[in-house]
Scaffold this active site. Structure first.
Site, PDB file in Angstrom:
ATOM      1  N   LYS A 112       0.828  -1.213   0.000  1.00 16.72           N
ATOM      2  CA  LYS A 112       0.000   0.000   0.000  1.00 16.72           C
ATOM      3  C   LYS A 112       0.859   1.258   0.000  1.00 16.72           C
ATOM      4  O   LYS A 112       0.420   2.318  -0.438  1.00 16.72           O
ATOM      5  CB  LYS A 112      -0.955  -0.006   1.201  1.00 16.72           C
ATOM      6  CG  LYS A 112      -2.020  -1.073   1.073  1.00 16.72           C
ATOM      7  CD  LYS A 112      -3.254  -0.808   1.909  1.00 16.72           C
ATOM      8  CE  LYS A 112      -4.329  -1.847   1.578  1.00 16.72           C
ATOM      9  NZ  LYS A 112      -5.516  -1.754   2.363  1.00 16.72           N
ATOM     10  N   LYS A 193      -4.797 -10.278  -5.971  1.00 18.70           N
ATOM     11  CA  LYS A 193      -6.087 -10.687  -5.398  1.00 18.70           C
ATOM     12  C   LYS A 193      -7.191  -9.702  -5.775  1.00 18.70           C
ATOM     13  O   LYS A 193      -6.937  -8.511  -5.979  1.00 18.70           O
ATOM     14  CB  LYS A 193      -5.991 -10.821  -3.876  1.00 18.70           C
ATOM     15  CG  LYS A 193      -5.850  -9.506  -3.143  1.00 18.70           C
ATOM     16  CD  LYS A 193      -6.162  -9.672  -1.659  1.00 18.70           C
ATOM     17  CE  LYS A 193      -6.221  -8.274  -1.034  1.00 18.70           C
ATOM     18  NZ  LYS A 193      -6.961  -8.174   0.181  1.00 18.70           N
ATOM     19  N   LYS A 196     -11.204  -4.498  -3.176  1.00 18.75           N
ATOM     20  CA  LYS A 196     -12.205  -3.420  -3.232  1.00 18.75           C
ATOM     21  C   LYS A 196     -11.604  -2.148  -3.783  1.00 18.75           C
ATOM     22  O   LYS A 196     -12.306  -1.308  -4.326  1.00 18.75           O
ATOM     23  CB  LYS A 196     -12.683  -3.092  -1.811  1.00 18.75           C
ATOM     24  CG  LYS A 196     -13.489  -4.126  -1.158  1.00 18.75           C
ATOM     25  CD  LYS A 196     -14.073  -3.520   0.127  1.00 18.75           C
ATOM     26  CE  LYS A 196     -14.177  -4.565   1.205  1.00 18.75           C
ATOM     27  NZ  LYS A 196     -13.417  -4.213   2.393  1.00 18.75           N
TER      28      LYS A 196
HETATM   29  P1  ATP Z   1      -8.576  -3.784  -0.016  1.00 22.61           P
HETATM   30  O1  ATP Z   1      -8.960  -3.529  -1.423  1.00 22.61           O
HETATM   31  O2  ATP Z   1      -8.584  -2.516   0.813  1.00 22.61           O
HETATM   32  O3  ATP Z   1      -7.330  -4.596   0.112  1.00 22.61           O
HETATM   33  P2  ATP Z   1     -10.087  -6.130   0.488  1.00 22.61           P
HETATM   34  O4  ATP Z   1     -10.894  -6.337  -0.710  1.00 22.61           O
HETATM   35  O5  ATP Z   1      -8.869  -6.970   0.690  1.00 22.61           O
HETATM   36  O6  ATP Z   1      -9.754  -4.605   0.627  1.00 22.61           O
HETATM   37  P3  ATP Z   1     -10.778  -6.346   3.285  1.00 22.61           P
HETATM   38  O7  ATP Z   1     -11.785  -5.540   3.998  1.00 22.61           O
HETATM   39  O8  ATP Z   1      -9.361  -6.002   3.510  1.00 22.61           O
HETATM   40  O9  ATP Z   1     -11.057  -6.315   1.708  1.00 22.61           O
HETATM   41  O10 ATP Z   1     -11.023  -7.887   3.578  1.00 22.61           O
HETATM   42  C1  ATP Z   1     -12.166  -8.452   4.205  1.00 22.61           C
HETATM   43  C2  ATP Z   1     -12.004  -9.949   4.305  1.00 22.61           C
HETATM   44  O11 ATP Z   1     -12.061 -10.546   3.006  1.00 22.61           O
HETATM   45  C3  ATP Z   1     -10.683 -10.392   4.893  1.00 22.61           C
HETATM   46  O12 ATP Z   1     -10.870 -11.508   5.723  1.00 22.61           O
HETATM   47  C4  ATP Z   1      -9.851 -10.744   3.691  1.00 22.61           C
HETATM   48  O13 ATP Z   1      -8.825 -11.633   3.988  1.00 22.61           O
HETATM   49  C5  ATP Z   1     -10.896 -11.325   2.771  1.00 22.61           C
HETATM   50  N1  ATP Z   1     -10.528 -11.148   1.377  1.00 22.61           N
HETATM   51  C6  ATP Z   1     -10.256  -9.972   0.768  1.00 22.61           C
HETATM   52  N2  ATP Z   1      -9.981 -10.161  -0.524  1.00 22.61           N
HETATM   53  C7  ATP Z   1     -10.078 -11.492  -0.742  1.00 22.61           C
HETATM   54  C8  ATP Z   1      -9.909 -12.324  -1.884  1.00 22.61           C
HETATM   55  N3  ATP Z   1      -9.596 -11.805  -3.058  1.00 22.61           N
HETATM   56  N4  ATP Z   1     -10.089 -13.650  -1.774  1.00 22.61           N
HETATM   57  C9  ATP Z   1     -10.433 -14.185  -0.573  1.00 22.61           C
HETATM   58  N5  ATP Z   1     -10.610 -13.469   0.543  1.00 22.61           N
HETATM   59  C10 ATP Z   1     -10.429 -12.139   0.478  1.00 22.61           C
END
Ligand code: ATP
Ligand code: LTN
Length: 332
Positions: A112, A193, A196
């Site tokens: 980040k 991955k 969001k």
């Molecule tokens: P950001 O875009 O800010 O990284 P994010 O999409 O990773 O956000 P978080 O709020 O950080 O979302 O994650 C919420 C939950 O979803 C956490 O337990 C995280 O490990 C899981 N998670 C996030 N992205 C994935 C993914 N691509 N596959 C599986 N689990 C995920």
């Protein structure tokens, strides 16, 4: 045996199918036999700038989605992190027991922070706030995606360090991780991955996407030019990601999907995948629309915060006592 479970999701952007399959679906299963606390971690989300009106909307969106996917406020505590001030308070105490060296090794921070000449200090101390979230509730199990493994290990290290230095204070939690291959990757770039915060909206499928958007994102998902349906994460990460998503939503094994689509091209598989996703998201969206602007949602969050505060208060009395802080509160 019933366990105390804690997890958090950031209220940034729309929750996507990676969050759902990686986190929320497990949350729902776990609430049947455990004591679960599910937190909307708004303080974490302000490590990057947020527009206040947007953030308020996203907090309620996530809360409504929690209920829409099947979390039941009668079974689980659902609350907003900033409604319980002890999270920030404990984070400070833990920051005094964390090292800059270990925090600078966190890969999420490195990612980040990439390219920024100067990053907000909160981005650096983010994992310590996460440790505070977990330790505040004597959590035993923390269900998260694999990407959070390093943060959970750090939480354990901090808990053990405090216990060794100040005497038994915290329960040392365990992570509960997804199976390998269950990590959902970005549709436009299967080497990173699904997230969001990615700029391209077609890199993800949000739980609130309409069927036309879902179709567009899946049909343009990156695959490869080989054309044969095979599960191979190294050689065919895009197609394998689609197979993982298909399998997770349909309950059909990847092997049987490969068999079913072996003769056809990627187009047929993608078309069917669109239908599978749309039919899985439809009831969730229906439920979301029913409760998003309801008083039921607000009272679930208020009750959740009140109960969470009670548990947090007990832990803070113990922490203050161990550290010699808060003479009045500890009563000693
Ligand atoms: P950001 O875009 O800010 O990284 P994010 O999409 O990773 O956000 P978080 O709020 O950080 O979302 O994650 C919420 C939950 O979803 C956490 O337990 C995280 O490990 C899981 N998670 C996030 N992205 C994935 C993914 N691509 N596959 C599986 N689990 C995920
Ligand atoms: N950092 C996590 C979100 C998060 C969390 C937590 C998860 C904040 N606090 C406590 C589990 C327990 C993420 O980015 N997914």
């Amino acid at each position: 045996m019933r366990k105390r479970i804690f997890s958090g999701v950031q209220p940034t952007g729309n929750i996507h199918i990676g969050n759902y399959l990686g986190a929320l679906k497990q949350f729902v299963e776990l609430q049947e036999d455990n004591e679960c606390l599910y937190c909307i971690v708004d303080l974490h989300s302000i490590t990057v700038p947020q527009a206040s009106q947007e953030l308020k909307k996203h907090i309620l969106d996530v809360a409504a989605l929690y209920l829409a996917v099947g979390l039941d406020p009668k079974k689980s505590l659902i609350f907003v992190q900033s409604d319980v001030p002890a999270h920030s308070e404990l984070a400070w105490i833990l920051m005094c027991n964390s090292y800059t060296g270990e925090l600078s090794r966190m890969t999420q921070f490195k990612q980040k922070n990439r390219g920024q000449a100067s990053a907000p200090a909160g981005l650096f101390t983010y994992p310590v706030l996460m440790a505070a979230d977990i330790l505040l509730y004597d959590s035993q199990v923390v269900p998260v995606g694999n990407d959070q493994k390093q943060h959970i290990e750090l939480t354990r290290d901090i808990a053990l360090r405090v216990n060794n230095t100040y005497g038994e204070t915290f329960v040392v939690p365990e992570g509960r991780y997804l199976k390998a291959g269950a990590r959902i990757m970005a549709l436009d770039d299967p080497t990173s991955k699904m997230s969001k915060s990615a700029e391209n909206i077609h890199s993800r499928i949000s739980l609130l996407d309409d069927p036309a958007k879902i179709k567009k994102s899946i049909m343009r998902a990156t695959t490869d030019s080989e054309g044969s349906v095979r599960y191979d994460l190294a050689e065919k990460p895009g197609l394998s990601n689609l197979l993982n998503i298909y399998s997770a939503f349909s309950g059909q094994s990847v092997d049987s999907l490969v068999e079913q689509y072996a003769g056809g091209g990627y187009g047929v598989l993608k078309k069917d995948l669109v239908d599978v996703i749309v039919s899985n998201l439809e009831p969730i969206q229906q439920h979301f629309n029913d409760i998003r602007h309801s008083s039921e949602l607000i009272s679930a969050l208020s009750e959740g915060a009140a109960k969470a505060k009670e548990i947090a208060q007990k832990t803070m009395v113990r922490v203050h006592d161990r550290f010699g802080l808060g003479i009045r509160r500890a009563g000693k």
